[in-house]
Design a protein around this motif. Structure first.
Motif, PDB file in Angstrom:
ATOM      1  N   ALA A  72      50.211   5.912   6.219  1.00 40.88           N
ATOM      2  CA  ALA A  72      49.112   5.385   7.019  1.00 40.88           C
ATOM      3  C   ALA A  72      47.834   5.252   6.199  1.00 40.88           C
ATOM      4  O   ALA A  72      47.093   4.273   6.326  1.00 40.88           O
ATOM      5  N   ALA A  73      47.571   6.241   5.345  1.00 41.67           N
ATOM      6  CA  ALA A  73      46.349   6.222   4.535  1.00 41.67           C
ATOM      7  C   ALA A  73      46.362   5.085   3.519  1.00 41.67           C
ATOM      8  O   ALA A  73      45.305   4.575   3.128  1.00 41.67           O
ATOM      9  N   ASP A  74      47.550   4.680   3.070  1.00 42.86           N
ATOM     10  CA  ASP A  74      47.668   3.600   2.089  1.00 42.86           C
ATOM     11  C   ASP A  74      47.668   2.218   2.729  1.00 42.86           C
ATOM     12  O   ASP A  74      47.593   1.210   2.024  1.00 42.86           O
ATOM     13  N   ASN A  75      47.770   2.156   4.059  1.00 42.06           N
ATOM     14  CA  ASN A  75      47.932   0.869   4.737  1.00 42.06           C
ATOM     15  C   ASN A  75      46.774  -0.084   4.455  1.00 42.06           C
ATOM     16  O   ASN A  75      46.982  -1.226   4.067  1.00 42.06           O
ATOM     17  N   HIS A  76      45.543   0.376   4.638  1.00 44.60           N
ATOM     18  CA  HIS A  76      44.387  -0.485   4.354  1.00 44.60           C
ATOM     19  C   HIS A  76      43.139   0.374   4.173  1.00 44.60           C
ATOM     20  O   HIS A  76      42.238   0.391   5.018  1.00 44.60           O
ATOM     21  N   PRO A  77      43.058   1.123   3.072  1.00 43.43           N
ATOM     22  CA  PRO A  77      41.892   1.988   2.848  1.00 43.43           C
ATOM     23  C   PRO A  77      40.642   1.183   2.534  1.00 43.43           C
ATOM     24  O   PRO A  77      40.717   0.093   1.956  1.00 43.43           O
ATOM     25  N   LEU A  78      39.499   1.739   2.907  1.00 44.75           N
ATOM     26  CA  LEU A  78      38.231   1.105   2.563  1.00 44.75           C
ATOM     27  C   LEU A  78      37.824   1.427   1.125  1.00 44.75           C
ATOM     28  O   LEU A  78      37.107   0.653   0.488  1.00 44.75           O
ATOM     29  N   LEU A 218      31.324   3.788  -6.363  1.00 40.71           N
ATOM     30  CA  LEU A 218      32.454   2.866  -6.234  1.00 40.71           C
ATOM     31  C   LEU A 218      33.785   3.602  -6.247  1.00 40.71           C
ATOM     32  O   LEU A 218      33.873   4.740  -6.698  1.00 40.71           O
ATOM     33  N   GLY A 219      34.804   2.916  -5.775  1.00 44.21           N
ATOM     34  CA  GLY A 219      36.148   3.460  -5.826  1.00 44.21           C
ATOM     35  C   GLY A 219      36.778   3.188  -7.180  1.00 44.21           C
ATOM     36  O   GLY A 219      36.072   2.946  -8.167  1.00 44.21           O
ATOM     37  N   SER A 220      38.111   3.181  -7.235  1.00 44.19           N
ATOM     38  CA  SER A 220      38.823   2.994  -8.498  1.00 44.19           C
ATOM     39  C   SER A 220      39.663   1.721  -8.440  1.00 44.19           C
ATOM     40  O   SER A 220      40.159   1.326  -7.385  1.00 44.19           O
ATOM     41  N   ASP A 221      39.823   1.094  -9.607  1.00 50.58           N
ATOM     42  CA  ASP A 221      40.659  -0.105  -9.693  1.00 50.58           C
ATOM     43  C   ASP A 221      42.083   0.226 -10.128  1.00 50.58           C
ATOM     44  O   ASP A 221      42.910  -0.666 -10.304  1.00 50.58           O
ATOM     45  N   ASP A 222      42.362   1.513 -10.305  1.00 51.32           N
ATOM     46  CA  ASP A 222      43.726   1.915 -10.643  1.00 51.32           C
ATOM     47  C   ASP A 222      44.620   1.783  -9.408  1.00 51.32           C
ATOM     48  O   ASP A 222      44.144   1.762  -8.273  1.00 51.32           O
ATOM     49  N   GLU A 223      45.913   1.712  -9.614  1.00 49.76           N
ATOM     50  CA  GLU A 223      46.862   1.582  -8.508  1.00 49.76           C
ATOM     51  C   GLU A 223      47.135   2.959  -7.911  1.00 49.76           C
ATOM     52  O   GLU A 223      48.141   3.614  -8.192  1.00 49.76           O
ATOM     53  N   LEU A 224      46.194   3.394  -7.067  1.00 48.70           N
ATOM     54  CA  LEU A 224      46.249   4.735  -6.485  1.00 48.70           C
ATOM     55  C   LEU A 224      46.861   4.692  -5.088  1.00 48.70           C
ATOM     56  O   LEU A 224      46.596   3.773  -4.315  1.00 48.70           O
ATOM     57  N   ALA A 225      47.652   5.711  -4.774  1.00 45.29           N
ATOM     58  CA  ALA A 225      48.275   5.781  -3.451  1.00 45.29           C
ATOM     59  C   ALA A 225      48.637   7.218  -3.128  1.00 45.29           C
ATOM     60  O   ALA A 225      48.900   8.025  -4.016  1.00 45.29           O
ATOM     61  N   PHE A 226      48.658   7.534  -1.830  1.00 55.45           N
ATOM     62  CA  PHE A 226      49.132   8.837  -1.372  1.00 55.45           C
ATOM     63  C   PHE A 226      50.657   8.851  -1.256  1.00 55.45           C
ATOM     64  O   PHE A 226      51.308   9.837  -1.574  1.00 55.45           O
ATOM     65  N   PHE A 233      48.587  -2.268  -3.346  1.00 56.95           N
ATOM     66  CA  PHE A 233      47.380  -1.474  -3.537  1.00 56.95           C
ATOM     67  C   PHE A 233      46.136  -2.307  -3.231  1.00 56.95           C
ATOM     68  O   PHE A 233      46.152  -3.537  -3.327  1.00 56.95           O
ATOM     69  N   THR A 234      45.065  -1.597  -2.855  1.00 60.26           N
ATOM     70  CA  THR A 234      43.806  -2.265  -2.546  1.00 60.26           C
ATOM     71  C   THR A 234      42.962  -2.347  -3.811  1.00 60.26           C
ATOM     72  O   THR A 234      42.506  -1.317  -4.318  1.00 60.26           O
TER      73      THR A 234
END
Length: 626
Positions: A72-78, A218-226, A233-234
């Motif tokens: 759920a957290a990976d679905n569409h994070p801000l 800012l966030g990160s541009d790496d392919e991060l996921a739970f 990835f966003t």
């Protein structure tokens, strides 16, 4: 349609209730989730974020076991960001800013598609029970619904009241009504209830903030996921920024001048609040020498106006809150969309649960989430998952599933709660784990996927992907261990860039990767033998951590092995510790209250010292009970 009987009834639709329902439904059992409002299932009444210190690792653990929160957290994070990257792997963790509307909507859509899960709006006011067994619930509408197990996950709703200054009224978070009646019913059953409190800060209209006075985060541009199953990835370009500001001298003066108006200090609030997430006035009093306190401006909804003012929870009256907010940089003309408030609620003293999260006095009664004395969505999710698993296993006549402290943060949390108890909302921290280098962000799948698969919660597809990942990592490490880097010119240039002297000798790939500041991607580019491996960001983190911290990891594994020996020495559960001669009175009382499952657990009980453990072992062996 509501049936008269189910295998498991879950009371409460927060993050604990979601994971308990999701997990137990995967066992093929008939599940009923009862909630006050279906639209509030998986709601985030406080900060809509997932993860953070230790908490981010818990979400990975939930995912490795087959839970829902990571997906759920990976679905569409801000926003997605890895924290503590400049520190060791034992404290690195992932944090995401979530959409307050999008996250629960996604979770609700998943639950709605589960055929053996019914979701109904009913308020539970009592439990159906006899002297030692719970077999259903009674709702306010008069319905008696029977079940083989009941899991209570009422969060902060039980007899809850909302408090801002002297403005106090019965209510739940986010404008919902309180759950009334169940607390008193539990008391009548002989279950000890205690009062806790938490709070939330004001929400500010985005259009009324001058962000030029804040530092962008800012966030990160790496392919991060739970979730280990996430493949989309966003990118950073689609993430929303957060902002950092600080309190001013004027802010602190306003708070100090009005400290007697705060419900936290005027005696209105009786419950104990979270030590690691205090109200701003508590921070000003507790840290009187600090000249300023950091705050974050974080978006709550994509495309929405609401900005969460993190770090500014308060129990002040509304008019004082307005002064406080307008004293902050960039918020001089801020429009407050929602006032800060404190919420006080009932919980069950956690020493009354066993390691499966079943209430010791009543078979078939389980608890999870903030009713167990915890705080946070992630802690709730982890407890809900474990309660759902163990209630299901009990119904199916199978052995319970208990995680050890060296296996997961979830295991640390449950052991802390049922062994040490708590008198404040319990929050997971990396410092609570003795072996945090073993409980890392990168290896939750390695620690727990086998369990998830054996339980039937982790899909075959996910399990096979997990196995292939580590087979490939093993192969890559083996190649680097046995192969000399052929591109000496490239190696020379790379080492010089990092400040290393290159002597011209041949080096194996693994020797290079073990050096500080080197990374797998660059080493692999110098070794054509590794060209066939296509590792993700996550895979590379696992590989590099294993290689660079090999010695430290082996040392902790050796220390943990001695802990396992103690954990495996089971204690009889029918011992009356009050009659064990030689033990100090305090030790007898504490042991009798907890009734530890193992010597390891007994040794962690506050008030039980090593001499008590030695006497206990001698006595039990003499009496033939060990």
């Amino acid at each position: 349609m509501l049936k008269k009987e189910y295998d498991i009834i879950v009371v409460g639709g927060g993050h604990a209730g979601v994971e308990a329902s999701y997990a137990s439904a995967k066992f093929g059992l008939r599940i009923l989730l009862l909630t006050l409002n279906k639209k509030m299932i998986a709601n985030m009444p406080c900060n809509p974020h997932i993860g953070g210190s230790a908490k981010g690792v818990v979400v990975r653990e939930i995912d490795a076991l087959g839970g829902l929160m990571g997906i759920a957290a990976d679905n569409h994070p801000l926003q997605m960001k890895m924290l503590n990257t400049g520190k060791g792997p034992g404290v690195q963790c992932l944090r995401s800013q979530q959409d307050k509307l999008g996250y629960p909507a996604f979770v609700q859509s998943v639950l709605d598609k589960i055929p053996n899960l019914d979701i109904e709006e009913e308020e539970v006011v009592d439990l159906l029970h006899d002297d030692d067994h719970v077999y259903g619930v009674l709702t306010r509408s008069g319905k008696e619904i029977r079940a083989k197990a009941v899991i209570i996950t009422t969060g902060t709703y039980m007899d809850s009241r909302i408090i801002s200054g002297r403005d106090v009224f019965s209510g739940g978070p986010d404008g919902e009504k309180a759950s009334l009646g169940l607390s008193e019913a539990l008391r009548k059953m002989g279950i000890e209830i205690f009062r806790l409190k938490t709070g939330t800060p004001p929400r500010i209209a985005k259009s009324s903030i001058d962000f030029s006075k804040a530092a962008i985060q800012l966030g990160s541009d790496d392919e991060l996921a739970f979730s280990y199953g996430t493949t989309h990835f966003t990118p950073l370009a689609k993430q929303l920024p957060c902002y950092l500001i600080y309190t001013t001298e004027e802010t602190l003066k306003i708070i100090k001048d009005h400290i007697s108006d705060s419900a936290i200090f005027d005696g209105t609030i009786k419950g104990i609040g979270p030590r690691y997430c205090p109200a701003i006035e508590s921070k000003v009093v507790r840290f009187a020498d600090k000249e300023r306190h950091q705050l974050f401006l974080e978006p709550e909804i994509e495309g929405g106006e609401s900005i969460y003012l993190q770090g500014f929870s308060s129990g002040m009256p509304h008019e004082v809150q307005e002064e406080m907010v307008h004293s902050l940089p960039g918020l001089e003309n801020a429009k407050i969309l929602k006032w800060a408030y404190q919420i006080e609620y009932d919980a069950i003293q956690p020493l009354q649960f066993d390691a499966t999260l079943q209430v010791k006095k009543y078979k078939g009664l389980y608890g999870a989430g903030q009713i167990c004395g915890t705080s946070g969505y992630e802690e709730a999710g982890g407890l809900g998952l474990m309660a759902g698993i163990n209630a299901s296993l009990a119904i199916l006549g199978k052995e319970p599933f208990i995680l050890k402290r060296n296996e997961s943060y979830i295991g640390v949390m449950i052991d802390d709660l049922v062994t040490k108890g708590t008198d404040e909302p319990y929050r997971l921290l990396s410092s609570r784990a003795e072996y945090r280098l073993l409980l890392r962000h990168d290896n939750a799948d390695l620690r727990l996927s086998e369990y998830g698969h054996q339980l039937g919660l982790l899909s075959e597809e996910r399990y096979q992907a997990f196995k292939k990942k580590y087979q490939d990592i093993e192969k890559a490490i083996e190649i680097m261990d046995k192969t000399v880097v052929a591109d000496k010119e490239g190696l020379h240039k790379y080492l010089n860039e990092l400040g290393y002297e290159y002597d011209g000798y041949g080096y194996h790939g693994l020797e290079i990767l073990k050096r500080p500041y080197t990374n797998y991607v660059k080493v692999a580019s110098l070794m054509p033998e590794l060209a066939d491996f296509h590792f993700s960001y996550d895979d590379i983190l696992s590989l590099e951590t294993r290689v660079k911290y090999e010695g430290y990891i082996k040392k902790e594994e050796k220390e943990a092995a001695s802990l396992i020996k103690q954990e495996n020495l089971a204690l009889p559960l029918d011992v009356d510790y009050l009659t064990v001669s030689g033990l100090r009175i305090e030790a007898r009382q504490k042991l009798n209250a907890v009734h530890p499952r193992t010597i390891g657990q007994a040794s962690r009980i506050p008030g039980v010292n090593p001499a008590d453990i030695s006497i206990l072992l001698l006595t039990l062996r003499r009496d033939g009970k060990l």
